[in-house]
Design an enzyme around this catalytic site. Structure first.
Site, mmCIF file in Angstrom:
data_model
loop_
_atom_site.group_PDB
_atom_site.id
_atom_site.type_symbol
_atom_site.label_atom_id
_atom_site.label_comp_id
_atom_site.label_asym_id
_atom_site.label_seq_id
_atom_site.Cartn_x
_atom_site.Cartn_y
_atom_site.Cartn_z
ATOM 1 N N HIS A 1 -1.192 0.614 -10.093
ATOM 2 C CA HIS A 1 -2.037 -0.272 -9.336
ATOM 3 C C HIS A 1 -2.605 -1.493 -10.133
ATOM 4 O O HIS A 1 -3.511 -1.872 -9.900
ATOM 5 C CB HIS A 1 -3.153 0.309 -8.224
ATOM 6 C CG HIS A 1 -3.419 -0.420 -7.040
ATOM 7 N ND1 HIS A 1 -3.833 -0.021 -5.885
ATOM 8 C CD2 HIS A 1 -3.543 -1.698 -6.834
ATOM 9 C CE1 HIS A 1 -4.072 -0.980 -4.963
ATOM 10 N NE2 HIS A 1 -3.728 -2.087 -5.549
ATOM 11 N N GLU B 1 -4.098 7.677 -4.472
ATOM 12 C CA GLU B 1 -4.411 7.013 -5.717
ATOM 13 C C GLU B 1 -5.744 7.713 -6.334
ATOM 14 O O GLU B 1 -6.480 7.816 -5.432
ATOM 15 C CB GLU B 1 -4.350 5.524 -5.798
ATOM 16 C CG GLU B 1 -3.021 5.023 -5.534
ATOM 17 C CD GLU B 1 -3.075 3.322 -5.554
ATOM 18 O OE1 GLU B 1 -4.322 2.802 -5.647
ATOM 19 O OE2 GLU B 1 -2.166 2.677 -5.026
ATOM 20 N N ARG C 1 0.841 -1.042 -0.028
ATOM 21 C CA ARG C 1 0.107 0.125 -0.134
ATOM 22 C C ARG C 1 0.754 1.300 0.132
ATOM 23 O O ARG C 1 1.823 1.277 0.531
ATOM 24 C CB ARG C 1 -1.004 0.142 1.077
ATOM 25 C CG ARG C 1 -2.296 -0.965 1.008
ATOM 26 C CD ARG C 1 -3.320 -0.379 0.087
ATOM 27 N NE ARG C 1 -4.391 -1.165 0.023
ATOM 28 C CZ ARG C 1 -4.616 -2.260 -0.709
ATOM 29 N NH1 ARG C 1 -3.836 -2.302 -1.744
ATOM 30 N NH2 ARG C 1 -5.691 -2.759 -0.717
#
Ligand code: NAP
Ligand code: 8YV
Length: 314
Positions: free
Chosen positions: A279, A261, A232
């Site tokens: 991602h 993000e 993360r």
């Protein structure tokens, strides 16, 4: 005909799975409503709806206003989008999608390691642009005999380790608890960084790991060495990482996840010693389908009054 159960879908986490949920339940697409409509819809569902499906990394906090909610079925393994203080108060269970994405994320991890140590993105540009005609591409770093440090040797971390062994990397790791594995255990993250040529973060997000990879971690990793993140983004102090990358404290980084993000700091995107992915760790057709199927199995178990297939216990 038996009455169909009502299911709230908090966000547009995976359209093919949502289409299947639409076929099985009376669904409420919460993300399509404005705040006023959400509040009145949730109030009208009180006592009539017990389950919601949601992305694991983010949910709609208005869900917690529904007192009859007793399950949030998450799409994703990292449940940092869930407010566990609130779910404990309200007795809401949470399920996630562990295991089915380990291979896909571990594959991307190895891809990032190769991309940063061999300069694959720059090498592609070198071949494509014709720069090759003026000279060879810069030499990269070999992996055999180097040490890969894994922060978070869990399900995904173990798959990364298996793949890394095939590349003849030595493995070190840091977890809160030592595991019964033949890899070198480091009692803290700075010790892991000192022992490693490359560190990969696979820690879960959440309050306990926020900014845990900080300036002192990057200094411990040191010049000539690499940082990879498939865990993360919130676990990393991004300013400290940008400073480390731009001043030579570390050699390079390969990132799949970011603090905010899908917004990346311009100071990060300006650097050429970092490979940036949007991602995509679990982003294969097969894996996303399997994640969606696990969400559906957890919902089916909930509505049948059976044990959840993969309940997340904080
Ligand atoms: P997991 O099996 O629970 O592994 C996590 C590991 O981290 C455990 O071995 C745990 O060991 C260790 N850990 C947890 N908290 C820690 C802490 N505070 N300090 C040190 N070690 C700690 O989880 P997983 O399924 O491998 O997934 C890991 C994470 O990957 C997810 O939570 C998610 O954030 C991320 N992820 C990213 C993508 C992507 O697309 N990039 C996809 C899937 C998952 P101990 O309990 O012994 O500490
Ligand atoms: C996301 C993830 O679900 O499972 C997790 O924790 O981070 C991923 O699998 C996926 O990237 C959707 O954006």
């Amino acid at each position: 005909m038996p009455q169909r159960e009502t299911l709230i879908i908090a966000n547009n986490f995976h359209p093919p799975t949502i289409a299947k949920l639409d076929a099985d339940y009376d669904t409420v697409h919460l993300w399509k409503l404005n705040e006023e409509e959400k509040a009145s819809t949730l109030a009208s569902l009180e006592g009539k709806c017990s389950a919601a499906a949601s992305a694991s990394w983010a949910t709609d906090p208005l869900l917690y206003t529904l007192n009859s909610l007793s399950l949030i079925a998450c799409f994703g393994v990292g449940v940092d989008g869930i407010d566990f203080k609130q779910t404990a108060i309200q007795g809401i269970r949470v399920s996630n999608t562990p295991g089915v994405l380990d291979d896909a994320v571990a594959d991307i991890a190895l891809g990032l390691i190769l991309a940063v140590t061999r300069g694959l993105i720059g090498a592609d540009a070198h071949a494509r642009s014709g720069a090759w005609r003026s000279g060879p591409f810069a030499l990269g770093q070999g992996l055999a005999g180097k040490t890969l440090g894994i922060a978070g040797l869990g399900r995904i971390g173990l798959e990364v380790a298996r793949r890394a062994e095939a590349f003849k990397l030595n493995i070190a790791y840091h977890n809160r608890r030592r595991k019964n594995v033949g890899y070198t255990y480091c009692a803290d993250l700075n010790a892991l960084a000192r022992a490693s040529d490359i560190v990969i973060n696979v820690l879960p997000g959440g309050p306990e790991t926020t900014n845990i990879l900080n300036a002192s971690f990057f200094e411990s990793l040191g010049a000539g060495n690499y940082f990879i993140n498939v865990g993360r983004g919130q676990s990393v102090d991004e300013e400290a990482l940008i400073h480390a990358l731009s001043t030579g404290v570390i050699a390079g980084a390969g990132l799949d996840v970011y603090a905010n993000e899908p917004h990346l700091p311009p100071a990060l995107t300006a650097l050429d010693n970092v490979v940036l992915l949007p991602h995509i760790g679990s982003a294969t057709l097969q894996t996303r389908t399997a994640m969606g199927d696990l969400v559906r199995s957890n919902l089916a178990a909930h509505f049948a009054g059976e044990i959840l297939v993969s309940e997340f216990l904080p």
